[in-house]
Motif scaffolding. Structure first.
Motif, PDB file in Angstrom:
ATOM      1  N   ASP A   1      33.280  69.355 -12.188  1.00 24.73           N
ATOM      2  CA  ASP A   1      33.566  70.252 -11.065  1.00 24.73           C
ATOM      3  C   ASP A   1      34.563  71.348 -11.416  1.00 24.73           C
ATOM      4  OD1 ASP A   1      31.824  68.783  -9.602  1.00 24.73           O
ATOM      5  OD2 ASP A   1      33.309  67.808  -8.329  1.00 24.73           O
ATOM      6  N   TRP A   2      35.241  71.200 -12.547  1.00 23.90           N
ATOM      7  CA  TRP A   2      36.193  72.231 -12.939  1.00 23.90           C
ATOM      8  C   TRP A   2      35.511  73.542 -13.274  1.00 23.90           C
ATOM      9  CZ3 TRP A   2      41.510  72.338 -13.060  1.00 23.90           C
ATOM     10  CH2 TRP A   2      42.152  71.148 -12.711  1.00 23.90           C
ATOM     11  N   VAL A   3      34.205  73.511 -13.488  1.00 24.27           N
ATOM     12  CA  VAL A   3      33.484  74.742 -13.806  1.00 24.27           C
ATOM     13  C   VAL A   3      33.562  75.743 -12.652  1.00 24.27           C
ATOM     14  CG1 VAL A   3      31.207  74.031 -12.922  1.00 24.27           C
ATOM     15  CG2 VAL A   3      31.348  75.590 -14.872  1.00 24.27           C
ATOM     16  N   VAL A   4      33.851  75.267 -11.423  1.00 23.01           N
ATOM     17  CA  VAL A   4      33.973  76.171 -10.275  1.00 23.01           C
ATOM     18  C   VAL A   4      35.176  77.094 -10.426  1.00 23.01           C
ATOM     19  CG1 VAL A   4      34.148  76.280  -7.770  1.00 23.01           C
ATOM     20  CG2 VAL A   4      32.924  74.401  -8.834  1.00 23.01           C
ATOM     21  N   ILE A   5      36.250  76.584 -11.002  1.00 25.31           N
ATOM     22  CA  ILE A   5      37.494  77.352 -11.108  1.00 25.31           C
ATOM     23  C   ILE A   5      37.688  77.969 -12.492  1.00 25.31           C
ATOM     24  CG2 ILE A   5      38.884  75.349 -11.800  1.00 25.31           C
ATOM     25  CD1 ILE A   5      40.001  78.160  -9.410  1.00 25.31           C
ATOM     26  N   LEU A   6      36.947  77.494 -13.495  1.00 27.41           N
ATOM     27  CA  LEU A   6      37.148  77.980 -14.859  1.00 27.41           C
ATOM     28  C   LEU A   6      36.959  79.485 -15.029  1.00 27.41           C
ATOM     29  CD1 LEU A   6      35.729  75.252 -17.299  1.00 27.41           C
ATOM     30  CD2 LEU A   6      38.063  76.136 -17.135  1.00 27.41           C
TER      31      LEU A   6
ATOM     32  N   SER B   1      35.708  87.231  -9.431  1.00 25.96           N
ATOM     33  CA  SER B   1      35.192  85.859  -9.498  1.00 25.96           C
ATOM     34  C   SER B   1      35.855  84.977  -8.446  1.00 25.96           C
ATOM     35  CB  SER B   1      35.421  85.281 -10.903  1.00 25.96           C
ATOM     36  OG  SER B   1      34.766  86.041 -11.887  1.00 25.96           O
ATOM     37  N   GLY B   2      37.174  85.136  -8.278  1.00 30.05           N
ATOM     38  CA  GLY B   2      37.877  84.354  -7.266  1.00 30.05           C
ATOM     39  C   GLY B   2      37.389  84.667  -5.867  1.00 30.05           C
ATOM     40  N   ALA B   3      37.127  85.947  -5.585  1.00 27.64           N
ATOM     41  CA  ALA B   3      36.631  86.331  -4.260  1.00 27.64           C
ATOM     42  C   ALA B   3      35.258  85.732  -3.997  1.00 27.64           C
ATOM     43  CB  ALA B   3      36.579  87.856  -4.146  1.00 27.64           C
TER      44      ALA B   3
ATOM     45  N   VAL C   1      29.248  81.966 -19.728  1.00 29.34           N
ATOM     46  CA  VAL C   1      28.655  80.636 -19.939  1.00 29.34           C
ATOM     47  C   VAL C   1      28.977  79.721 -18.754  1.00 29.34           C
ATOM     48  CG1 VAL C   1      28.749  78.566 -21.372  1.00 29.34           C
ATOM     49  CG2 VAL C   1      28.614  80.821 -22.452  1.00 29.34           C
ATOM     50  N   CYS C   2      30.231  79.745 -18.303  1.00 33.07           N
ATOM     51  CA  CYS C   2      30.622  78.925 -17.142  1.00 33.07           C
ATOM     52  C   CYS C   2      29.837  79.324 -15.892  1.00 33.07           C
ATOM     53  CB  CYS C   2      32.117  79.063 -16.888  1.00 33.07           C
ATOM     54  SG  CYS C   2      33.178  78.328 -18.135  1.00 33.07           S
ATOM     55  N   ASP C   3      29.714  80.635 -15.658  1.00 31.98           N
ATOM     56  CA  ASP C   3      28.981  81.111 -14.479  1.00 31.98           C
ATOM     57  C   ASP C   3      27.504  80.719 -14.555  1.00 31.98           C
ATOM     58  OD1 ASP C   3      31.118  82.290 -13.143  1.00 31.98           O
ATOM     59  OD2 ASP C   3      30.904  84.188 -14.215  1.00 31.98           O
ATOM     60  N   ALA C   4      26.906  80.817 -15.753  1.00 34.56           N
ATOM     61  CA  ALA C   4      25.497  80.443 -15.908  1.00 34.56           C
ATOM     62  C   ALA C   4      25.307  78.952 -15.660  1.00 34.56           C
ATOM     63  CB  ALA C   4      25.007  80.820 -17.312  1.00 34.56           C
ATOM     64  N   GLN C   5      26.225  78.136 -16.177  1.00 30.94           N
ATOM     65  CA  GLN C   5      26.142  76.693 -15.952  1.00 30.94           C
ATOM     66  C   GLN C   5      26.320  76.370 -14.466  1.00 30.94           C
ATOM     67  OE1 GLN C   5      28.992  74.406 -18.180  1.00 30.94           O
ATOM     68  NE2 GLN C   5      28.413  72.456 -17.232  1.00 30.94           N
TER      69      GLN C   5
ATOM     70  N   CYS D   1      39.897  84.116 -17.005  1.00 28.70           N
ATOM     71  CA  CYS D   1      40.241  85.540 -16.869  1.00 28.70           C
ATOM     72  C   CYS D   1      41.742  85.755 -16.746  1.00 28.70           C
ATOM     73  CB  CYS D   1      39.533  86.134 -15.651  1.00 28.70           C
ATOM     74  SG  CYS D   1      37.762  86.358 -15.864  1.00 28.70           S
ATOM     75  N   LEU D   2      42.405  84.951 -15.930  1.00 25.98           N
ATOM     76  CA  LEU D   2      43.842  85.147 -15.710  1.00 25.98           C
ATOM     77  C   LEU D   2      44.647  84.789 -16.955  1.00 25.98           C
ATOM     78  CD1 LEU D   2      44.320  83.842 -12.051  1.00 25.98           C
ATOM     79  CD2 LEU D   2      43.853  86.163 -12.852  1.00 25.98           C
ATOM     80  N   VAL D   3      44.307  83.672 -17.597  1.00 19.84           N
ATOM     81  CA  VAL D   3      45.021  83.282 -18.812  1.00 19.84           C
ATOM     82  C   VAL D   3      44.730  84.272 -19.937  1.00 19.84           C
ATOM     83  CG1 VAL D   3      45.239  81.499 -20.582  1.00 19.84           C
ATOM     84  CG2 VAL D   3      45.093  80.845 -18.177  1.00 19.84           C
TER      85      VAL D   3
END
Length: 524
Positions: free
Chosen positions: A10-15, A129-131, A50-54, A20-22
């Motif tokens: 579920d961390w893929v939602v926030i990754l 992405s956050g929005a 890759v995260c967004d595609a997954q 981007c921020l880091v």
């Protein structure tokens, strides 16, 4: 209730946001460290992609995914929730950002990371992405602020006088819109006691209808301003032409689309009863935006200012779907936003190449580019057809869905009572396509077909044209061409996109799976 640990998947939602921020923070600290900063930024965006595609593939297969920060359970903790619409938009935003990062390598200034360019681009993508992925309205406000900070920096990064002037116009109206948004949040919290989107869906029907209508009107004004819908659209063509073309492409593809996404989410999923009260206003905004924007493009001679009016016309297309809130109508708006993220970005990238080749920004001073650079002329013409909604390009399919929704709601095919607002929207959609085609082909004829400068010497070859260099071809024309190729391919094979858009619309109209994913009890 005992809270269990969040599953690693579920961390893929926030990754996408964390990366981007880091990554942006690291690039800012290392901005004087050498020429590898662009490569690092590109690697970060590839990881985000890759995260967004997954995430998109998972949501398509399993339904919405949610993750709540800290130990506060919903609706008190801040939730990040991805459904098909938000995951698809985040994926498209990452694709555009990756293309832009290659494109900016054409200029020595673009390769210089000491200006903070790459940090600001990653910060902008993180805000976007956050929005898209947040499940909390106050958190959405925070990501709007992040986008504003990044966009201010990007707009003034070269420090030219025209950029400072554009930033003032851009900033004033966007700060005003943000103030309306914050006022709406305060009023909404006072009425329903929550800002979690899933909880608002449950609580809004029990709240005072007049108060909720006021909240919806403030949201319409705030997000309509950020999306550049009529009559609060003048800031866009007055500002998007000022920064470098790559930055204009990011703005056109991402910023206004976050505003339209917020409109869809709040008007359709969160406050449907209040939206019904505002239906005539929404329909009028859609019609006027559809008609006035392409007329502005026809009258404009500055290339990127004209494209700004075409961007505004696309906002009218999205708002028309909100005014036709059937499954087809919302699906049309959803697919159109995805299309516009790619197409409007590509238009500005191609416009930047045109300006570099001609050395001009005024279409009256251009001409003869067809003979000098035929691939560029083909790319621009394809994008004009896509923006107008001409088959078989990508823009055709969302407009077809919207025309179907308008025909169904108008009552013309069923013999029932005629809905004249739906009829007017139908006519405006068709006229918008026609006027956009006129505006785009007029620009193409002036820039590519005519031999030289406007006036008595228009048939003489343009002596100011220069052939594209190797760097411009590989880092400018090729990335823009790949983006256009993706637009053409999705237009020819639209099944996945139309299916995803339809399912996303179904999730907005019936958000029970969204509520369940957050961990709240769905309403009966």
């Amino acid at each position: 209730m005992i809270q269990t640990l969040t599953p690693a998947a579920d961390w893929v939602v926030i990754l996408p946001v964390v990366l981007c921020l880091v990554g942006g923070a690291l690039l800012l600290m290392l901005r004087n460290s050498g020429g590898y900063l662009a490569s690092f930024a590109i690697l970060v965006v590839i990881a985000v992609l890759v995260c967004d595609a997954q995430l998109f593939a998972r949501v398509l297969a399993e339904g919405p995914v949610s993750m709540t920060m800290g130990k506060w359970l919903p609706p008190f903790g801040i939730s990040f929730t991805a459904d098909l619409m938000s995951a698809g938009f985040a994926l498209a935003a990452a694709v555009v950002t990756l293309v832009v990062l290659f494109y900016v390598q054409m200029d020595p200034e673009g390769r210089d990371g000491s200006t903070g360019l790459y940090s600001l681009i990653l910060l902008l993508l993180g805000g976007v992405s956050g929005a898209f992925l947040t499940g909390d309205l106050f958190n959405l406000y925070v990501w709007f602020e992040v986008m504003l900070i990044a966009s201010f920096g990007l707009m003034v990064i070269a420090g030219r006088e025209i950029q400072l002037d554009a930033t003032i116009k851009y900033g004033f109206l966007n700060f005003l819109a943000t103030s309306f948004f914050l006022a709406a949040l305060g009023l909404l919290y006072g009425l329903v006691g929550t800002l979690n989107m899933a909880d608002i869906i449950i609580s809004a029907p029990k709240a005072n209808p007049a108060g909720m209508a006021s909240v919806a009107a403030l949201f319409l004004l705030a997000f309509g301003t950020k999306a550049a819908a009529f009559p609060v659209n003048a800031w866009l063509p007055a500002s998007y032409h000022a920064p470098p073309a790559a930055i204009s492409a990011l703005f056109a593809g991402l910023l206004t689309k976050v505003g339209t996404y917020a409109l869809l989410r709040t008007m359709v999923a969160l406050l449907p009863a209040s939206r019904e009260i505002l239906d005539p206003v929404i329909a009028a905004v859609a019609i006027l935006t559809l008609l006035i924007a392409p007329l502005g493009a026809i009258a404009e001679t500055n290339l990127r200012r004209a494209l700004g009016f075409i961007v505004i016309g696309g906002i009218g297309v999205v708002v028309s779907g909100i005014a036709l809130p059937t499954l087809q109508g919302i699906a049309g708006s959803t697919v159109y936003i995805f299309h516009a993220i790619l197409t409007m970005s590509a238009l500005y990238l191609v416009a930047g190449l045109i300006e570099r080749t001609t050395g001009e920004t005024d279409t009256r001073r251009m001409g003869g580019l067809y003979a000098a650079n035929a691939p560029l002329s083909i790319l621009f013409l394809v994008l004009v057809f896509a923006a107008a909604g001409t088959p078989p390009f990508l823009g055709f399919w969302p407009k077809l869905l919207l025309l179907g929704a308008g025909t169904e709601q108008s009552g013309m095919t069923t013999g029932g009572q005629i809905d004249w607002w739906a009829v007017a929207i139908l006519a405006a959609l068709l006229l918008n396509a026609f006027l956009t085609l006129i505006a785009g082909t007029r620009i193409w004829a002036h820039v590519f077909w005519r031999q030289g400068h406007e006036g008595e010497r228009s048939e003489e070859p343009n002596a100011n044209l220069r052939a594209p260099g190797r760097i411009e071809t590989w880092l400018g024309l090729v990335p823009a061409g790949l983006l256009v190729a993706a637009i053409v391919a999705m237009g020819l094979w639209p099944d996945l996109l139309v299916h995803s858009g339809t399912e996303a619309a179904r999730g907005l109209l019936d958000p029970q799976s969204y509520i369940a994913a957050v961990g709240l009890e769905p309403t009966p």
